[in-house]
Design a protein around this motif. Structure first.
Motif, PDB file in Angstrom:
ATOM      1  N   GLN A 127       8.731  29.573   0.274  1.00  0.00           N
ATOM      2  CA  GLN A 127       9.547  30.477   1.107  1.00  0.00           C
ATOM      3  C   GLN A 127       9.676  31.865   0.476  1.00  0.00           C
ATOM      4  OE1 GLN A 127      12.940  27.908   1.525  1.00  0.00           O
ATOM      5  NE2 GLN A 127      12.276  27.178   3.551  1.00  0.00           N
ATOM      6  N   THR A 128       9.860  31.895  -0.847  1.00  0.00           N
ATOM      7  CA  THR A 128       9.977  33.197  -1.518  1.00  0.00           C
ATOM      8  C   THR A 128       8.652  33.953  -1.447  1.00  0.00           C
ATOM      9  OG1 THR A 128      11.477  32.092  -3.030  1.00  0.00           O
ATOM     10  CG2 THR A 128      10.833  34.328  -3.614  1.00  0.00           C
ATOM     11  N   ALA A 129       7.552  33.224  -1.643  1.00  0.00           N
ATOM     12  CA  ALA A 129       6.229  33.872  -1.571  1.00  0.00           C
ATOM     13  C   ALA A 129       6.065  34.531  -0.212  1.00  0.00           C
ATOM     14  CB  ALA A 129       5.125  32.857  -1.814  1.00  0.00           C
ATOM     15  N   GLN A 130       6.525  33.849   0.828  1.00  0.00           N
ATOM     16  CA  GLN A 130       6.356  34.396   2.173  1.00  0.00           C
ATOM     17  C   GLN A 130       7.326  35.550   2.420  1.00  0.00           C
ATOM     18  OE1 GLN A 130       5.518  31.594   5.265  1.00  0.00           O
ATOM     19  NE2 GLN A 130       3.556  31.436   4.228  1.00  0.00           N
ATOM     20  N   LYS A 131       8.432  35.528   1.748  1.00  0.00           N
ATOM     21  CA  LYS A 131       9.390  36.631   1.890  1.00  0.00           C
ATOM     22  C   LYS A 131       8.821  37.890   1.226  1.00  0.00           C
ATOM     23  CE  LYS A 131      13.733  34.767   1.766  1.00  0.00           C
ATOM     24  NZ  LYS A 131      14.758  34.254   0.851  1.00  0.00           N
ATOM     25  N   ILE A 132       8.257  37.692   0.021  1.00  0.00           N
ATOM     26  CA  ILE A 132       7.738  38.839  -0.735  1.00  0.00           C
ATOM     27  C   ILE A 132       6.527  39.454  -0.039  1.00  0.00           C
ATOM     28  CG2 ILE A 132       6.626  39.534  -2.908  1.00  0.00           C
ATOM     29  CD1 ILE A 132       8.026  37.117  -4.216  1.00  0.00           C
TER      30      ILE A 132
ATOM     31  N   ARG B 283      -1.726  30.063   6.813  1.00  0.00           N
ATOM     32  CA  ARG B 283      -1.280  28.688   6.635  1.00  0.00           C
ATOM     33  C   ARG B 283      -1.136  28.321   5.165  1.00  0.00           C
ATOM     34  NH1 ARG B 283      -4.871  25.848  11.121  1.00  0.00           N
ATOM     35  NH2 ARG B 283      -3.270  25.614  12.702  1.00  0.00           N
ATOM     36  N   ILE B 284      -0.482  27.176   4.959  1.00  0.00           N
ATOM     37  CA  ILE B 284      -0.339  26.628   3.610  1.00  0.00           C
ATOM     38  C   ILE B 284      -1.297  25.445   3.471  1.00  0.00           C
ATOM     39  CG2 ILE B 284       1.266  25.439   2.070  1.00  0.00           C
ATOM     40  CD1 ILE B 284       3.437  27.056   3.702  1.00  0.00           C
ATOM     41  N   PHE B 285      -2.081  25.462   2.441  1.00  0.00           N
ATOM     42  CA  PHE B 285      -3.009  24.353   2.206  1.00  0.00           C
ATOM     43  C   PHE B 285      -2.744  23.734   0.844  1.00  0.00           C
ATOM     44  CE2 PHE B 285      -5.415  26.003   5.727  1.00  0.00           C
ATOM     45  CZ  PHE B 285      -6.110  24.908   6.219  1.00  0.00           C
TER      46      PHE B 285
ATOM     47  N   GLN C 132      -1.443  31.399 -15.410  1.00  0.00           N
ATOM     48  CA  GLN C 132      -1.365  30.816 -14.065  1.00  0.00           C
ATOM     49  C   GLN C 132       0.092  30.592 -13.652  1.00  0.00           C
ATOM     50  OE1 GLN C 132      -3.461  30.141 -11.600  1.00  0.00           O
ATOM     51  NE2 GLN C 132      -1.919  29.110 -10.352  1.00  0.00           N
ATOM     52  N   GLN C 133       0.889  30.098 -14.595  1.00  0.00           N
ATOM     53  CA  GLN C 133       2.241  29.669 -14.250  1.00  0.00           C
ATOM     54  C   GLN C 133       3.286  30.776 -14.367  1.00  0.00           C
ATOM     55  OE1 GLN C 133       3.465  25.673 -14.954  1.00  0.00           O
ATOM     56  NE2 GLN C 133       2.230  25.914 -13.134  1.00  0.00           N
ATOM     57  N   GLU C 134       3.014  31.784 -15.185  1.00  0.00           N
ATOM     58  CA  GLU C 134       4.019  32.813 -15.419  1.00  0.00           C
ATOM     59  C   GLU C 134       3.516  34.205 -14.996  1.00  0.00           C
ATOM     60  OE1 GLU C 134       6.999  31.868 -16.477  1.00  0.00           O
ATOM     61  OE2 GLU C 134       6.367  29.792 -16.795  1.00  0.00           O
ATOM     62  N   MET C 135       2.531  34.692 -15.723  1.00  0.00           N
ATOM     63  CA  MET C 135       2.127  36.081 -15.545  1.00  0.00           C
ATOM     64  C   MET C 135       1.651  36.398 -14.124  1.00  0.00           C
ATOM     65  SD  MET C 135      -0.473  38.147 -18.005  1.00  0.00           S
ATOM     66  CE  MET C 135       0.147  37.574 -19.560  1.00  0.00           C
ATOM     67  N   PHE C 136       0.895  35.456 -13.533  1.00  0.00           N
ATOM     68  CA  PHE C 136       0.318  35.722 -12.213  1.00  0.00           C
ATOM     69  C   PHE C 136       1.197  35.184 -11.081  1.00  0.00           C
ATOM     70  CE2 PHE C 136      -4.306  35.576 -14.046  1.00  0.00           C
ATOM     71  CZ  PHE C 136      -4.029  36.714 -14.793  1.00  0.00           C
ATOM     72  N   ASP C 137       2.371  34.652 -11.410  1.00  0.00           N
ATOM     73  CA  ASP C 137       3.218  34.060 -10.374  1.00  0.00           C
ATOM     74  C   ASP C 137       4.140  35.136  -9.796  1.00  0.00           C
ATOM     75  OD1 ASP C 137       5.112  32.762  -8.829  1.00  0.00           O
ATOM     76  OD2 ASP C 137       5.049  30.951 -10.069  1.00  0.00           O
ATOM     77  N   LEU C 138       3.773  35.648  -8.627  1.00  0.00           N
ATOM     78  CA  LEU C 138       4.536  36.750  -8.022  1.00  0.00           C
ATOM     79  C   LEU C 138       5.972  36.350  -7.725  1.00  0.00           C
ATOM     80  CD1 LEU C 138       1.883  38.242  -5.587  1.00  0.00           C
ATOM     81  CD2 LEU C 138       2.552  39.037  -7.854  1.00  0.00           C
ATOM     82  N   VAL C 139       6.153  35.068  -7.412  1.00  0.00           N
ATOM     83  CA  VAL C 139       7.508  34.601  -7.074  1.00  0.00           C
ATOM     84  C   VAL C 139       8.404  34.687  -8.301  1.00  0.00           C
ATOM     85  CG1 VAL C 139       8.854  32.604  -6.357  1.00  0.00           C
ATOM     86  CG2 VAL C 139       6.704  33.130  -5.201  1.00  0.00           C
ATOM     87  N   LYS C 140       7.923  34.143  -9.419  1.00  0.00           N
ATOM     88  CA  LYS C 140       8.739  34.187 -10.649  1.00  0.00           C
ATOM     89  C   LYS C 140       8.986  35.631 -11.070  1.00  0.00           C
ATOM     90  CE  LYS C 140       7.742  29.709 -12.645  1.00  0.00           C
ATOM     91  NZ  LYS C 140       6.791  28.976 -13.463  1.00  0.00           N
ATOM     92  N   ASN C 141       7.973  36.460 -10.904  1.00  0.00           N
ATOM     93  CA  ASN C 141       8.094  37.839 -11.366  1.00  0.00           C
ATOM     94  C   ASN C 141       8.937  38.720 -10.450  1.00  0.00           C
ATOM     95  OD1 ASN C 141       6.627  37.322 -13.627  1.00  0.00           O
ATOM     96  ND2 ASN C 141       4.679  37.697 -12.612  1.00  0.00           N
ATOM     97  N   SER C 142       9.254  38.197  -9.275  1.00  0.00           N
ATOM     98  CA  SER C 142      10.050  39.008  -8.341  1.00  0.00           C
ATOM     99  C   SER C 142      11.540  38.802  -8.576  1.00  0.00           C
ATOM    100  CB  SER C 142       9.715  38.609  -6.905  1.00  0.00           C
ATOM    101  OG  SER C 142      10.268  37.336  -6.630  1.00  0.00           O
TER     102      SER C 142
ATOM    103  N   SER D 244      -1.297  33.364   3.611  1.00  0.00           N
ATOM    104  CA  SER D 244      -1.833  32.067   3.166  1.00  0.00           C
ATOM    105  C   SER D 244      -1.229  31.703   1.808  1.00  0.00           C
ATOM    106  CB  SER D 244      -3.348  32.144   3.058  1.00  0.00           C
ATOM    107  OG  SER D 244      -3.717  33.032   2.029  1.00  0.00           O
ATOM    108  N   TYR D 245      -1.218  30.406   1.547  1.00  0.00           N
ATOM    109  CA  TYR D 245      -0.635  29.916   0.290  1.00  0.00           C
ATOM    110  C   TYR D 245      -1.439  28.682  -0.097  1.00  0.00           C
ATOM    111  CZ  TYR D 245       3.118  28.214  -2.857  1.00  0.00           C
ATOM    112  OH  TYR D 245       3.876  27.783  -3.925  1.00  0.00           O
ATOM    113  N   ILE D 246      -2.036  28.726  -1.281  1.00  0.00           N
ATOM    114  CA  ILE D 246      -2.858  27.596  -1.743  1.00  0.00           C
ATOM    115  C   ILE D 246      -2.152  26.897  -2.906  1.00  0.00           C
ATOM    116  CG2 ILE D 246      -5.041  26.928  -2.870  1.00  0.00           C
ATOM    117  CD1 ILE D 246      -5.715  27.829  -0.130  1.00  0.00           C
TER     118      ILE D 246
END
Ligand code: ATP
Length: 333
Positions: free
Chosen positions: A211-216, A163-165, A322-332, A221-223
């Motif tokens: 949506q991208t996080a869930q695609k990757i 789920r998304i919280f 937090q916003q760039e390096m660890f953001d899997l969506v941006k890095n994908s 879960s998404y916090i």
């Protein structure tokens, strides 16, 4: 100098008791009487106080809240309020007053100094960490841990149900708790007041991020950590809107006042002990009109007028990771 007084004002914060204890122990070490005013500035107006002996501060270093109680006090802000407080301090022959509170309380300190010539020293006591001139405020470290404990638990159930919280944390004008809690909990998204000073977060961009996080990663879960006041209607309304747009269940969790409570963590106890003792020494040395803070592990004296400047910034490197390096969506992309 013979007699000092202490009060806690504004929002309570874990570690205020540790600061009171330090002031009482240091005061008695130097042979001073120590008076505790109750209910913040209300105690000054009503002459509601207690004499504090060392036995009164036994076993309080680990307790949240404040044994002196805290409060907000509108009448104190007036000229008559300032005069009354000064008259009451004079009647008790107080030489120095130590105020533990946030920037509002320090405005109160400056207000009082117009009517009273005793020494006034401040200690930064607020979970928000939004006080300029000190690396941390008393209560901040505990508030991060409290938020984190809840977020970790939410993550477990979020994971189980994929789920998304949205977790709403305190800090309506400052994102210190939000950023720290997001980094510590490995949150996928964080919304902080510093990033949205003149606009609302872009709903469509948030939807796409989810949506991208869930695609990757596949459904997972998404916090999202959300500082209070960022979205009209708060995290609950934002969760509704995201759920509508993504057709995915989005649940809000409002942490609220639990973040103010609890036993202070070691870092808050150490900070409170250090600053409390130093405040007594500063008063004895004839200092006034200052907050005692800490920068780079050194105790510092900060004029009250500098404490409320809005120049204290979030750690830019922490924000970057937090916003760039660890953001899997941006890095994908
Ligand atoms: P927190 O940040 O945790 O809420 P705070 O100290 O900023 O703590 P406030 O409610 O802003 O909390 O202020 C506490 C009290 O300080 C007020 O209730 C009032 O009595 C006094 N105070 C605040 N601003 C002023 C002012 N401009 N002049 C005189 N007194 C003030």
């Amino acid at each position: 100098m013979k007699r000092i007084a202490v009060l806690t004002s504004g929002g309570d914060a874990p570690g205020m008791n540790a600061a009171i204890r330090a002031i009482v122990l240091a005061g008695h070490y130097f042979g001073l009487d120590v008076i505790g005013y109750r209910h913040g500035f209300n105690g000054l107006l009503e002459q509601e106080y207690q004499v504090l002996q060392t036995s009164d501060v036994n076993n309080i270093i680990q307790r949240g809240g404040t044994i002196l109680k805290s409060a907000r006090c509108k009448p104190f802000k007036t000229e008559e309020g300032g005069q009354q407080a000064a008259a009451n301090l004079q009647a008790l022959e107080i030489d120095a007053l130590i105020i533990i509170g946030g920037d509002g309380s320090f405005h109160g300190a400056v207000h009082l100094s117009q009517f009273w010539s005793g020494a006034i020293i401040g200690l930064p006591g607020t979970i928000d960490n939004d006080i300029n001139g000190t690396d941390a405020t008393i209560g901040y470290y505990t508030a991060i841990d409290t938020a984190l404990e809840s977020i970790d638990k939410v993550r477990d159930t979020a994971d189980a149900f994929e789920r998304i919280f949205l977790i709403e944390v305190m800090g309506r004008h400052a994102g210190f708790i939000g950023l720290s809690a997001a980094v510590c909990s490995g949150a996928e998204q964080v919304l902080l007041p510093e990033l949205y000073t003149d606009r609302l977060p872009d709903l469509q961009a948030l939807v796409e991020h989810i949506q991208t996080a869930q695609k990757i990663r596949g459904k997972c879960s998404y916090i999202m950590v959300v500082s209070e006041n960022i979205w009209p209607g708060g995290a609950a309304d934002l969760a509704n809107q995201l759920a509508e747009k993504t057709a995915i269940d989005c649940r809000p969790v409002i942490l609220g006042h639990v973040q103010r409570g609890g036993s202070p963590v070691s870092l808050d106890r150490i900070l409170a002990s250090k600053l409390g003792a130093y405040a007594v020494e500063a008063a004895r040395a004839g200092k006034t009109g200052i907050m005692i803070g800490e920068r780079n592990q050194k105790v510092v004296e900060v004029p009250f007028e500098q404490t409320w400047l809005k120049t204290k910034a979030l750690d830019p490197y922490l924000l970057h990771i937090q916003q760039e390096m660890f953001d899997l969506v941006k890095n994908s992309q």
